[in-house]
Motif scaffolding. Sequence first.
Motif, PDB file in Angstrom:
ATOM      1  N   ARG A   1      -0.399  -3.851  -9.282  1.00 31.64           N
ATOM      2  CA  ARG A   1      -1.158  -2.974  -8.395  1.00 31.64           C
ATOM      3  C   ARG A   1      -2.569  -3.517  -8.274  1.00 31.64           C
ATOM      4  O   ARG A   1      -3.133  -4.001  -9.253  1.00 31.64           O
ATOM      5  CB  ARG A   1      -1.229  -1.550  -8.956  1.00 31.64           C
ATOM      6  CG  ARG A   1       0.104  -0.854  -9.085  1.00 31.64           C
ATOM      7  CD  ARG A   1       0.656  -0.523  -7.722  1.00 31.64           C
ATOM      8  NE  ARG A   1       1.935   0.165  -7.824  1.00 31.64           N
ATOM      9  CZ  ARG A   1       2.499   0.786  -6.813  1.00 31.64           C
ATOM     10  NH1 ARG A   1       1.925   0.800  -5.626  1.00 31.64           N
ATOM     11  NH2 ARG A   1       3.661   1.374  -6.970  1.00 31.64           N
TER      12      ARG A   1
ATOM     13  N   ALA B   1       0.815  -1.207   0.000  1.00 34.06           N
ATOM     14  CA  ALA B   1       0.000   0.000   0.000  1.00 34.06           C
ATOM     15  C   ALA B   1       0.850   1.259   0.000  1.00 34.06           C
ATOM     16  O   ALA B   1       0.484   2.259  -0.575  1.00 34.06           O
ATOM     17  CB  ALA B   1      -0.939  -0.012   1.203  1.00 34.06           C
TER      18      ALA B   1
ATOM     19  N   GLN C   1      -5.225   0.422  -5.010  1.00 29.11           N
ATOM     20  CA  GLN C   1      -4.066   1.263  -5.314  1.00 29.11           C
ATOM     21  C   GLN C   1      -4.311   2.074  -6.584  1.00 29.11           C
ATOM     22  O   GLN C   1      -3.951   3.255  -6.656  1.00 29.11           O
ATOM     23  CB  GLN C   1      -2.813   0.406  -5.476  1.00 29.11           C
ATOM     24  CG  GLN C   1      -2.339  -0.233  -4.184  1.00 29.11           C
ATOM     25  CD  GLN C   1      -1.251  -1.261  -4.431  1.00 29.11           C
ATOM     26  OE1 GLN C   1      -1.364  -2.097  -5.330  1.00 29.11           O
ATOM     27  NE2 GLN C   1      -0.205  -1.204  -3.643  1.00 29.11           N
TER      28      GLN C   1
ATOM     29  N   TRP D   1       4.599   4.811  -6.706  1.00 30.00           N
ATOM     30  CA  TRP D   1       4.431   4.457  -8.108  1.00 30.00           C
ATOM     31  C   TRP D   1       5.634   4.967  -8.879  1.00 30.00           C
ATOM     32  O   TRP D   1       6.029   6.122  -8.727  1.00 30.00           O
ATOM     33  CB  TRP D   1       3.160   5.101  -8.668  1.00 30.00           C
ATOM     34  CG  TRP D   1       1.880   4.466  -8.213  1.00 30.00           C
ATOM     35  CD1 TRP D   1       1.385   4.424  -6.958  1.00 30.00           C
ATOM     36  CD2 TRP D   1       0.929   3.794  -9.045  1.00 30.00           C
ATOM     37  NE1 TRP D   1       0.175   3.773  -6.941  1.00 30.00           N
ATOM     38  CE2 TRP D   1      -0.128   3.380  -8.211  1.00 30.00           C
ATOM     39  CE3 TRP D   1       0.866   3.519 -10.407  1.00 30.00           C
ATOM     40  CZ2 TRP D   1      -1.229   2.693  -8.703  1.00 30.00           C
ATOM     41  CZ3 TRP D   1      -0.232   2.845 -10.891  1.00 30.00           C
ATOM     42  CH2 TRP D   1      -1.264   2.424 -10.046  1.00 30.00           C
TER      43      TRP D   1
ATOM     44  N   LYS E   1      -4.455   6.146  -6.719  1.00 32.40           N
ATOM     45  CA  LYS E   1      -3.557   6.908  -7.596  1.00 32.40           C
ATOM     46  C   LYS E   1      -4.363   7.776  -8.549  1.00 32.40           C
ATOM     47  O   LYS E   1      -4.007   8.934  -8.801  1.00 32.40           O
ATOM     48  CB  LYS E   1      -2.635   5.959  -8.381  1.00 32.40           C
ATOM     49  CG  LYS E   1      -1.547   6.676  -9.133  1.00 32.40           C
ATOM     50  CD  LYS E   1      -0.645   7.423  -8.160  1.00 32.40           C
ATOM     51  CE  LYS E   1       0.523   8.072  -8.852  1.00 32.40           C
ATOM     52  NZ  LYS E   1       1.360   8.828  -7.900  1.00 32.40           N
TER      53      LYS E   1
END
Length: 136
Positions: free
Chosen positions: A54, A5, A58, A9, A62
């Motif tokens: 991912r 988590a 997630q 990225w 994002k």
Amino acid sequence: MESGAGKHWTEEEVKALLSIWSEKNIRQQLHGTLRNKGIFIYIAKRLQELGVCRDWKQCRAKYKNLKYEFRTVKYAHNSGDATKTMKFFHDLDAILQNEPVTQLTEDENGRCSATERQLNISTTTENTKGVKCQFH
């Protein structure tokens, strides 16, 4: 590739997310949709096919963070502050300027939602390229 988590990225992961997000059908499904878990399950599966491990939560986080940061920078620019910047601003500008401006359509229960059936997707997390992703 380790997944968690709190894992940041990479630039390549964000580019992959943006390439999927920029697809017309994805943009249409995301625009104004309140119940979008199915869309993000689909996006996570597509990312896995590209080697990006991912999960849907997630991806959704994002997406929300990029959209928020973009709108903050865009507002600053519109207010005359051109010093605020962000990576991928021009990519997001191209994606978000194409958001439809029509009203949402509601189902018979008055809800606006995207279901996995509407997206014609599967919720499995199998990867067709053989990359194994572990979510903790």
